[in-house]
Design a protein around this motif. Structure first.
Motif, PDB file in Angstrom:
ATOM      1  N   GLN A 313       0.841  -1.211   0.000  1.00  0.00           N
ATOM      2  CA  GLN A 313       0.000   0.000   0.000  1.00  0.00           C
ATOM      3  C   GLN A 313       0.880   1.267   0.000  1.00  0.00           C
ATOM      4  OE1 GLN A 313      -2.562  -0.372   3.429  1.00  0.00           O
ATOM      5  NE2 GLN A 313      -3.926  -1.910   2.433  1.00  0.00           N
ATOM      6  N   ALA A 314       1.902   1.158   0.757  1.00  0.00           N
ATOM      7  CA  ALA A 314       2.790   2.363   0.807  1.00  0.00           C
ATOM      8  C   ALA A 314       3.464   2.594  -0.529  1.00  0.00           C
ATOM      9  CB  ALA A 314       3.850   2.164   1.905  1.00  0.00           C
ATOM     10  N   GLN A 315       3.835   1.543  -1.234  1.00  0.00           N
ATOM     11  CA  GLN A 315       4.453   1.695  -2.551  1.00  0.00           C
ATOM     12  C   GLN A 315       3.465   2.273  -3.550  1.00  0.00           C
ATOM     13  OE1 GLN A 315       6.009  -2.244  -3.398  1.00  0.00           O
ATOM     14  NE2 GLN A 315       7.938  -1.851  -2.149  1.00  0.00           N
ATOM     15  N   GLU A 316       2.197   1.771  -3.469  1.00  0.00           N
ATOM     16  CA  GLU A 316       1.180   2.294  -4.375  1.00  0.00           C
ATOM     17  C   GLU A 316       0.946   3.794  -4.130  1.00  0.00           C
ATOM     18  OE1 GLU A 316      -0.400   1.025  -6.913  1.00  0.00           O
ATOM     19  OE2 GLU A 316       0.661  -0.879  -6.748  1.00  0.00           O
ATOM     20  N   ARG A 317       0.984   4.122  -2.910  1.00  0.00           N
ATOM     21  CA  ARG A 317       0.778   5.559  -2.582  1.00  0.00           C
ATOM     22  C   ARG A 317       1.913   6.401  -3.157  1.00  0.00           C
ATOM     23  NH1 ARG A 317       0.176   8.013   3.546  1.00  0.00           N
ATOM     24  NH2 ARG A 317      -0.320  10.172   2.883  1.00  0.00           N
ATOM     25  N   ILE A 318       3.103   5.928  -3.090  1.00  0.00           N
ATOM     26  CA  ILE A 318       4.247   6.691  -3.653  1.00  0.00           C
ATOM     27  C   ILE A 318       4.102   6.832  -5.152  1.00  0.00           C
ATOM     28  CG2 ILE A 318       6.748   6.592  -4.069  1.00  0.00           C
ATOM     29  CD1 ILE A 318       7.011   5.349  -1.283  1.00  0.00           C
ATOM     30  N   ARG A 319       3.658   5.718  -5.845  1.00  0.00           N
ATOM     31  CA  ARG A 319       3.488   5.795  -7.301  1.00  0.00           C
ATOM     32  C   ARG A 319       2.382   6.779  -7.657  1.00  0.00           C
ATOM     33  NH1 ARG A 319       4.785   0.205  -7.007  1.00  0.00           N
ATOM     34  NH2 ARG A 319       2.584  -0.327  -6.764  1.00  0.00           N
ATOM     35  N   ALA A 320       1.341   6.807  -6.856  1.00  0.00           N
ATOM     36  CA  ALA A 320       0.231   7.753  -7.140  1.00  0.00           C
ATOM     37  C   ALA A 320       0.729   9.215  -7.033  1.00  0.00           C
ATOM     38  CB  ALA A 320      -0.923   7.490  -6.167  1.00  0.00           C
ATOM     39  N   ILE A 321       1.545   9.434  -5.997  1.00  0.00           N
ATOM     40  CA  ILE A 321       2.086  10.815  -5.827  1.00  0.00           C
ATOM     41  C   ILE A 321       2.985  11.156  -6.991  1.00  0.00           C
ATOM     42  CG2 ILE A 321       3.577  12.270  -4.386  1.00  0.00           C
ATOM     43  CD1 ILE A 321       2.524  10.727  -1.940  1.00  0.00           C
ATOM     44  N   GLN A 322       3.807  10.222  -7.469  1.00  0.00           N
ATOM     45  CA  GLN A 322       4.718  10.493  -8.593  1.00  0.00           C
ATOM     46  C   GLN A 322       3.936  10.744  -9.873  1.00  0.00           C
ATOM     47  OE1 GLN A 322       7.256   7.051  -8.593  1.00  0.00           O
ATOM     48  NE2 GLN A 322       8.709   7.951  -7.031  1.00  0.00           N
ATOM     49  N   ASP A 323       2.861   9.989 -10.090  1.00  0.00           N
ATOM     50  CA  ASP A 323       2.040  10.220 -11.288  1.00  0.00           C
ATOM     51  C   ASP A 323       1.402  11.588 -11.243  1.00  0.00           C
ATOM     52  OD1 ASP A 323       2.693   7.709 -12.196  1.00  0.00           O
ATOM     53  OD2 ASP A 323       0.865   6.729 -11.402  1.00  0.00           O
TER      54      ASP A 323
END
Length: 709
Positions: A313-323
């Motif tokens: 979940q934390a990784q997905e959140r980081i990818r969402a912020i980068q997008d």
């Protein structure tokens, strides 16, 4: 030698200047000089009593070196006293007719009889005022003296009159007339300058009105505004557009730089590091969120494995912020491109506006030149108006005041004593002048007198050796009476004996001596008789009468005029012994005789020389009485056969020039003149001791005889 002697004697006569005779002439006539001075003084004193006394009063005028600075305003008439001739000009103006005429009018001299005369005829009564002024002016000028004091600023005005008060009034009046005249000229010039300036002021005012109207018409015609000048509005507009264009250019350059960096294809990491991108609020929030998500993931990895749900979940959140950050960067890039395009369009707009303003400003320059010409003309007219207005006020404020160029420094006052004539001094001058002129007359008379009156004059003027003098015996008439007076008185006889001494002591053997003179009647026969008697005292002496032109000569006195004598002996008609007359034991006389031929033929050397040679053997001294030099040439024939010749001069009879010419005739034929004797010398001119003793003796006898009477 004879010719040389003639030249030397001539030089002696020419160079002899009797300077002492002038002093002697003045000394002898001193009483006459004093008497002439007394008479002249008496006459001058009587004449001076008729001369009116004259009084002189003098006024001193100071001519200013520069105008008085009593007002702050410049005067109309100024002057430079350092210019050459300024004070001479003022002095000449003081003597001008217009100044003197003004003085005559102010002093009312045209009403004074002393200046216009006292004529009562109809012509004088009908004279106009100007004619009376002219006469008074001429009268005043005769006694008026105006002069400048050398190397000063002063001039003196002097007037001479019989009235001391009038002389002072006229001197002051002339000086004041000059001051008033120069002052009136300055006031006249000031008034004329004021009037001219007022007229000029009106003309300038009219010109200003016309020039302002022409300027307003030009502005209306060209549609110009006078906002900070005729081109102030356009200049202001061009400044605004220029500033805005500069701002737009700056914005376009900045936007273009950012846009070019973003468009250059950099990574998101490099793009986000740009200040213009990193400072955006959304990017800053996304970067903070990314940092927090990475921090949470790091903490979770400490507790969980890679596949743990929380890690995922934390990784997905980081990818969402980068997008989301990549999307924001793409939006930011589009915004930078749009900002660049807007800045570029804004720059082009302002560039077009600036070009339009330049075109309008170029058109305005031609209008500005026309405006400036009109404005410059108006400004110059207004400036001249101010100057003329100021000068007009300066000339109006002082009123009628104008300082004079000269002042009376020392006014004339009535004289207490008359200046002329100085009667004592004038009397003394007249007496001295008359005495001097009389002395000059005596000197000129003595200088022009070429007669010989004394032995010293004979020696100086003729170069003759002085042998003696025979004084004038008053009251004795005839040759025989004079001879008796001399021979019968031992003191009188010494006069002749002194001549005898000169002959005996002479360096030449004077055995045969001729007695000659310039003219007849000079005492030649008397001297021959007296000298022969003196020589016969101890010498066998012969006296010969060879004067064939004097019927009343020695032959008439010592014998008979018709008795035979030397003429018959020379002609061979008689012998010497037959005609010889014995006068005493040692004195014989040879008469003249009667000649039937000319004496020039009779006295030829062929006849005369043998006769004298015979007589030389019989006599120790032979005295020959010959005719005067100017009567005949007998003496020129006789002198060569004699040992010497004595010239007899009658005092004051002939001039030294005539006597010198006669001596030259004698010496021309080898005659030797041993000296001269002056006859009939007046008592005051006696110089020899024998003559003075004879005079004193005669005076003593007269005094004794008068006392006995």
């Amino acid at each position: 030698m004879t010719k040389l002697s003639m030249v030397e004697n001539g030089k002696t006569r020419e160079s002899a200047i009797a300077v002492s005779k002038f002093a002697s002439e003045i000394r002898q006539n001193l009483w006459k000089i004093v008497l002439v001075g007394i008479i002249a003084g008496a006459i001058a004193w009587v004449l001076m009593s008729f001369i009116s006394s004259k009084y002189i009063s003098t006024a001193t005028v100071l001519i200013k070196a520069q105008p008085d600075n009593v007002t702050p305003f410049q005067q109309v008439e100024g002057y430079d006293s350092t210019r050459n001739g300024y004070y001479e000009t003022q002095n000449a103006l003081m003597q001008s007719r217009v100044v003197l005429e003004q003085a005559v009018r102010s002093l009312k001299l045209d009403q004074n009889p002393a200046f216009i005369g006292t004529k009562t005829d109809s012509a004088s009564a009908n004279d106009s005022e100007q004619q009376r002024i002219d006469r008074a002016l001429k009268t005043m000028q005769k006694d008026l003296t105006i002069s400048s004091v050398r190397t000063t600023h002063l001039a003196t005005v002097s007037y001479e009159s019989t009235s001391p008060q009038l002389s002072a009034d006229v001197a002051n009046g002339v000086a004041q007339a000059f001051i008033n005249y120069t002052l009136a000229l300055k006031q006249q010039k000031t008034g004329k300058a004021r009037d001219d300036n007022q007229q000029k002021l009106q003309e300038l005012q009219q010109q200003i009105v016309k020039q302002k109207a022409a300027l307003d018409a030009y502005l209306a015609k060209e549609g110009l505004l006078t906002f900070r000048g005729v081109d102030g509005f356009e200049t202001e507009q061009m400044g605004i557009v220029t500033n805005r264009l500069a701002d737009a250019t700056q914005r376009r350059v900045a936007a273009e730089s950012l846009y070019n960096e973003v468009r250059a294809g950099r990574s998101s990491g490099s793009v986000i590091s740009l200040p213009s991108v990193s400072n955006h609020a959304q990017i800053q929030d996304l970067r903070i969120a990314l940092i927090q998500a990475n921090s949470a993931l790091y903490e979770l990895r400490k507790s969980y494995g890679p596949q743990h749900e929380k890690i995922l979940q934390a990784q997905e959140r980081i990818r969402a912020i980068q997008d989301q950050t990549g999307m924001a960067l793409r939006e930011q890039q589009i915004g930078l491109r749009q900002s660049y395009e807007a800045a570029l369009a804004d720059e082009k707009n302002y560039q077009q506006q600036l070009e339009q303003q330049k075109a309008n400003f170029q058109k305005m320059s031609m209008k500005r030149d026309g405006y400036n010409d009109l404005k410059l003309t108006l400004d110059k007219t207004e400036e001249m108006y101010k100057v003329v207005y100021q000068r007009t006020q300066e000339l109006t404020l002082p009123g009628s005041y104008t300082d004079a160029d000269a002042v009376i420094y020392d006014p004339a006052v009535p004289a207490e004593r008359p200046a002329k004539p100085n009667k004592p001094l004038l009397l003394l001058m007249v007496v001295l002048l008359v005495m001097v002129f009389y002395m000059l007359y005596l000197i000129v008379k003595a200088a022009m007198d070429r007669s010989v009156n004394t032995l010293s004059q004979m020696q100086k003027r003729l170069g003759l050796a002085p042998l003696g003098e025979i004084r004038r015996f008053t009251g004795a008439d005839g040759r025989s009476n004079i001879r008796n007076l001399i021979t019968n008185d031992p003191l009188n006889a010494d006069i002749i004996h002194s001549i005898r001494t000169h002959i005996i002591l002479h360096q030449l053997p004077l055995k045969v001596i001729a007695i000659a003179s310039t003219e007849g009647g000079e005492g030649r026969s008397l001297l021959a008789n007296l000298l022969a008697n003196s020589l016969s005292f101890d010498q066998k002496t012969l006296i010969i009468d060879m004067d064939f032109f004097n019927s009343d000569g020695l032959s008439g006195e010592l014998g008979s005029p018709k008795a035979p004598g030397v003429a018959e002996v020379l002609c061979g008609e008689s012998s010497v012994d037959n005609v010889l007359v014995t006068l005493s034991d040692r004195l014989d006389f040879l008469p003249r005789g009667t000649s039937r031929v000319s004496s020039l033929l009779l006295l030829s050397p062929e006849r005369l020389k043998p006769l004298l040679a015979t007589l030389r053997t019989r006599y120790q001294r032979i005295i020959i009485d010959v005719a005067a030099v100017n009567q005949s040439q007998d003496v020129q024939l006789i002198s060569p056969v004699t040992d010497g010749l004595i010239f007899v001069l009658k005092a004051g009879l002939s001039s030294s020039d005539a006597i010198g010419a006669a001596i030259d005739k004698v010496t021309l034929n080898r005659g030797v003149v041993i000296g001269g004797v002056i006859n009939q010398v007046v008592d005051k001119n006696l110089e020899t001791k024998e003559g003075l003793r004879s005079l004193n003796h005669h005076t003593h006898e007269l005094m004794n005889s008068t006392g006995r009477a």
